[in-house]
Write a protein that holds these residues in place. Structure first.
Motif, PDB file in Angstrom:
ATOM      1  N   ARG A 171      26.761  51.649  38.038  1.00  0.00           N
ATOM      2  CA  ARG A 171      28.406  51.328  37.085  1.00  0.00           C
ATOM      3  C   ARG A 171      29.361  50.471  37.365  1.00  0.00           C
ATOM      4  O   ARG A 171      29.595  49.691  37.731  1.00  0.00           O
ATOM      5  N   SER A 172      29.055  50.492  35.757  1.00  0.00           N
ATOM      6  CA  SER A 172      30.108  48.726  35.587  1.00  0.00           C
ATOM      7  C   SER A 172      31.288  48.941  34.933  1.00  0.00           C
ATOM      8  O   SER A 172      31.371  49.495  33.808  1.00  0.00           O
ATOM      9  N   TRP A 173      32.337  47.061  34.546  1.00  0.00           N
ATOM     10  CA  TRP A 173      33.751  47.843  33.842  1.00  0.00           C
ATOM     11  C   TRP A 173      33.376  46.088  33.287  1.00  0.00           C
ATOM     12  O   TRP A 173      33.548  45.578  34.188  1.00  0.00           O
ATOM     13  N   SER A 174      33.806  46.090  32.293  1.00  0.00           N
ATOM     14  CA  SER A 174      33.979  45.050  32.138  1.00  0.00           C
ATOM     15  C   SER A 174      35.844  44.732  31.934  1.00  0.00           C
ATOM     16  O   SER A 174      36.460  45.522  31.559  1.00  0.00           O
ATOM     17  N   VAL A 175      36.513  43.688  32.476  1.00  0.00           N
ATOM     18  CA  VAL A 175      37.536  43.427  32.481  1.00  0.00           C
ATOM     19  C   VAL A 175      38.377  42.268  32.481  1.00  0.00           C
ATOM     20  O   VAL A 175      37.609  41.321  32.623  1.00  0.00           O
ATOM     21  N   ASP A 176      39.052  42.052  31.382  1.00  0.00           N
ATOM     22  CA  ASP A 176      39.669  41.088  31.146  1.00  0.00           C
ATOM     23  C   ASP A 176      41.590  41.074  31.206  1.00  0.00           C
ATOM     24  O   ASP A 176      42.251  39.693  31.156  1.00  0.00           O
ATOM     25  N   SER A 177      41.691  41.770  32.374  1.00  0.00           N
ATOM     26  CA  SER A 177      43.479  41.606  32.638  1.00  0.00           C
ATOM     27  C   SER A 177      43.148  42.769  34.205  1.00  0.00           C
ATOM     28  O   SER A 177      42.541  43.926  34.230  1.00  0.00           O
ATOM     29  N   ASP A 229      41.758  33.589  36.205  1.00  0.00           N
ATOM     30  CA  ASP A 229      42.094  32.123  35.817  1.00  0.00           C
ATOM     31  C   ASP A 229      41.065  31.234  35.545  1.00  0.00           C
ATOM     32  O   ASP A 229      41.930  30.156  34.820  1.00  0.00           O
ATOM     33  N   ARG A 230      39.622  31.689  35.738  1.00  0.00           N
ATOM     34  CA  ARG A 230      38.835  30.854  35.590  1.00  0.00           C
ATOM     35  C   ARG A 230      37.743  31.310  33.929  1.00  0.00           C
ATOM     36  O   ARG A 230      37.283  30.291  33.265  1.00  0.00           O
ATOM     37  N   PHE A 231      38.031  32.183  33.971  1.00  0.00           N
ATOM     38  CA  PHE A 231      37.226  33.151  32.815  1.00  0.00           C
ATOM     39  C   PHE A 231      37.952  34.081  31.835  1.00  0.00           C
ATOM     40  O   PHE A 231      38.741  35.204  32.100  1.00  0.00           O
ATOM     41  N   GLU A 232      37.965  34.662  30.558  1.00  0.00           N
ATOM     42  CA  GLU A 232      38.300  35.314  29.755  1.00  0.00           C
ATOM     43  C   GLU A 232      37.596  36.748  30.331  1.00  0.00           C
ATOM     44  O   GLU A 232      38.920  37.374  30.050  1.00  0.00           O
ATOM     45  N   SER A 233      36.767  36.637  30.869  1.00  0.00           N
ATOM     46  CA  SER A 233      36.326  37.982  31.111  1.00  0.00           C
ATOM     47  C   SER A 233      36.233  38.514  33.015  1.00  0.00           C
ATOM     48  O   SER A 233      34.936  37.661  32.427  1.00  0.00           O
ATOM     49  N   ILE A 234      35.755  39.539  33.562  1.00  0.00           N
ATOM     50  CA  ILE A 234      34.589  39.370  34.781  1.00  0.00           C
ATOM     51  C   ILE A 234      34.017  41.410  34.675  1.00  0.00           C
ATOM     52  O   ILE A 234      34.375  41.171  33.401  1.00  0.00           O
ATOM     53  N   VAL A 235      33.403  40.900  35.507  1.00  0.00           N
ATOM     54  CA  VAL A 235      32.725  42.506  35.860  1.00  0.00           C
ATOM     55  C   VAL A 235      32.934  42.518  37.071  1.00  0.00           C
ATOM     56  O   VAL A 235      32.486  42.535  38.438  1.00  0.00           O
ATOM     57  N   LEU A 236      33.066  44.168  36.601  1.00  0.00           N
ATOM     58  CA  LEU A 236      33.605  44.702  38.229  1.00  0.00           C
ATOM     59  C   LEU A 236      32.601  45.983  38.515  1.00  0.00           C
ATOM     60  O   LEU A 236      31.912  46.459  37.380  1.00  0.00           O
ATOM     61  N   GLN A 237      31.746  46.576  39.689  1.00  0.00           N
ATOM     62  CA  GLN A 237      30.519  47.104  39.724  1.00  0.00           C
ATOM     63  C   GLN A 237      30.778  47.994  40.888  1.00  0.00           C
ATOM     64  O   GLN A 237      30.914  47.114  41.898  1.00  0.00           O
ATOM     65  N   GLU A 238      29.930  48.876  40.758  1.00  0.00           N
ATOM     66  CA  GLU A 238      30.165  49.307  42.175  1.00  0.00           C
ATOM     67  C   GLU A 238      28.949  48.899  43.209  1.00  0.00           C
ATOM     68  O   GLU A 238      27.662  48.512  42.683  1.00  0.00           O
ATOM     69  N   TYR A 239      28.659  48.598  44.476  1.00  0.00           N
ATOM     70  CA  TYR A 239      28.446  48.232  45.154  1.00  0.00           C
ATOM     71  C   TYR A 239      26.680  49.850  45.604  1.00  0.00           C
ATOM     72  O   TYR A 239      27.488  50.115  46.112  1.00  0.00           O
ATOM     73  N   VAL A 240      25.824  48.944  45.315  1.00  0.00           N
ATOM     74  CA  VAL A 240      24.796  49.412  45.312  1.00  0.00           C
ATOM     75  C   VAL A 240      23.932  49.015  46.608  1.00  0.00           C
ATOM     76  O   VAL A 240      23.362  48.190  46.969  1.00  0.00           O
ATOM     77  N   ALA A 241      24.424  50.534  48.149  1.00  0.00           N
ATOM     78  CA  ALA A 241      23.102  49.895  49.266  1.00  0.00           C
ATOM     79  C   ALA A 241      21.761  50.015  48.731  1.00  0.00           C
ATOM     80  O   ALA A 241      21.144  50.061  47.899  1.00  0.00           O
ATOM     81  N   GLY A 242      20.928  48.938  49.813  1.00  0.00           N
ATOM     82  CA  GLY A 242      19.642  48.691  49.755  1.00  0.00           C
ATOM     83  C   GLY A 242      19.714  46.866  49.793  1.00  0.00           C
ATOM     84  O   GLY A 242      20.379  46.223  50.396  1.00  0.00           O
TER      85      GLY A 242
END
Length: 449
Positions: A171-177, A229-242
């Motif tokens: 699961r991922s979210w594109s984040v710019d703020s 501060d360095r990138f226009e957007s970042i990615v937030l993801q769930e951490y998947v075990a393994g």
């Protein structure tokens, strides 16, 4: 597709050194192999300073009779000791800006007879991608097509491509703020992964920005604010075990020609694996990789990274690295000669390769794995990890004390392959040992006082 060019006749080392004249950046000779194992072939220029990837490429091509030169190699790098490296050219550094290094590289290429110029490391690859319109008219560049590069280098875009291909992803979210970050965090319980959409901010500097994993939300918000501060957007993801698994490949027009797989035994959050094991390619992971390559019409080498939970059987696609990868020495030791296959594909158009890889072989990056085991030991002793583990990419996977002891014993008994060691090219290994002693022993002695 790979950008095309034409080869030229061979020139001597003296001619080449003389024809590059950049104030303060004269060319200097490197180690020369005393003999070649195959008839002399063409000439290749490799760009980069990562021993993990540069050294196996140098050895692979050099053993086949290819004359190998390099640039952007630091003075103390073990790479310089390889008998298969003909010359190291001292070009302006990447951080001096394209106005300095591009003319110098253009001059070197213009008066050379290189069949290929291959940016081996990530900073070199991103730098040449930005300037390829100035360079590819004079020589063939061992790089993937620009459109494919843009897609595969954008983690968010590759996530969407994988989802359209029906490949499981976290699961991922594109984040710019920060507001978007807070909204995404509210939807996710447990650890989260924060990473830039692209690991290199080439417009700022050719430095890598590492993936970071957080249990604490306040630490996550601080790291995310710094990245934004360095990138226009970042990615937030769930951490998947393994554990991390890599499917390595050579492809042409989206079709895999050669594949190999490894699983990480000792892994970090930002530097890949320090210790890994070769595997028979999983049909599921190989099929997923094939679908991704067809989706972007990929030609070249690369590695698809997956997270695999051995207990539940769940696996997800993480990212595609459009270049040589850090565990390349394991593939070479297992009988899969990716650099040589790539050379043949680009210069001869060859697409059939007969390789019978060994599975179960293990290899380690000696310096990095000693650091990994030392950090793991310290963490077990104190119950806490170093504060800067996240930002420097050294968050470690969990291993039991018994497993850590067994892995250390395998090193002492020389049960596994060492990335820098080769019987026919042992000097880089010696240089790595000397460098390791010079850098680590005083620090260890001080800590144990």
């Amino acid at each position: 597709m790979i950008s095309a060019g034409t080869g030229m006749e061979t020139t001597t080392l003296v001619d080449r050194a003389d024809c590059v004249s950049v104030p303060g950046h004269a060319a200097s000779s490197g180690s020369v192999a005393s003999q070649c194992l195959s008839p002399r072939r063409g000439e290749v220029l490799l760009l980069g300073d990562d021993t993990r990837t540069m050294l196996p490429v140098i050895r692979s091509l050099g053993r086949k009779g290819v004359a190998v030169d390099a640039a952007w190699v630091s003075d103390r790098s073990p790479i310089r000791s390889s008998r298969y490296l003909r010359t190291v050219h001292e070009l302006p550094r990447l951080d001096e800006g394209p106005e300095c290094w591009v003319p110098a590289l253009e001059a070197l290429v213009h008066c050379s007879s290189y069949e290929l110029v291959i940016p081996v490391t990530e900073p070199a690859l991103f730098a040449l991608q930005e300037q390829r319109h100035r360079l590819e008219t004079g020589v063939r560049l061992g790089m993937i097509d620009s459109d494919v590069f843009i897609a595969t280098s954008d983690k968010g875009m590759m996530q969407r491509i994988a989802e359209r291909a029906g490949i499981p992803t976290p699961r991922s979210w594109s984040v710019d703020s920060m507001a978007q970050l807070d909204a995404a965090l509210a939807q996710q319980n447990g650890p989260v992964v924060v990473k830039p959409t692209c690991s290199i901010a080439i417009d700022d500097s050719p430095l890598k920005h590492f993936v970071q994993i957080f249990d604490d939300r306040s630490e996550c918000r601080f790291a995310a604010r710094t990245m934004l501060d360095r990138f226009e957007s970042i990615v937030l993801q769930e951490y998947v075990a393994g554990r991390g698994c890599g499917v390595e490949f050579l492809a042409r027009n989206g079709e895999m020609l050669v594949t190999f797989q490894h699983r990480r035994l000792h892994e970090t959050s930002g530097h890949g694996s320090t210790y890994r094991e070769g595997q028979v390619p999983s049909p599921e992971l190989a099929n997923a990789t094939q679908r991704l390559l067809r989706a972007v019409n990929y030609t070249g080498v690369g590695m698809c990274e997956f997270r695999v939970d051995d207990e539940t059987g769940r696996w997800v696609f993480v990212e595609l690295n459009p270049r040589f990868w850090g565990s390349l020495p394991l593939a070479a030791a297992s009988g899969v000669d990716f650099p040589w296959y790539l050379y043949q594909l680009l210069t001869e158009g060859r697409t059939d390769f007969d390789c019978q890889p060994r599975s179960g072989l293990r290899s380690r990056n000696l310096s990095a794995d000693l650091r990994w085991m030392w950090r793991a030991l310290i963490r077990r002793g104190t119950g806490a990890s170093a504060v800067h583990e996240q930002t420097c990419g050294w968050r470690l996977n969990e291993v039991s004390g018994g497993r850590l002891l067994c892995d250390a014993m395998r090193l002492l008994l020389w049960r596994d392959s060492i990335d820098s060691f080769a019987r026919d090219d042992w000097r880089p290994f010696v240089r790595e040992l000397l460098r390791l002693c010079q850098r680590r022993l005083p620090a260890i002695a001080q800590r144990t006082r």
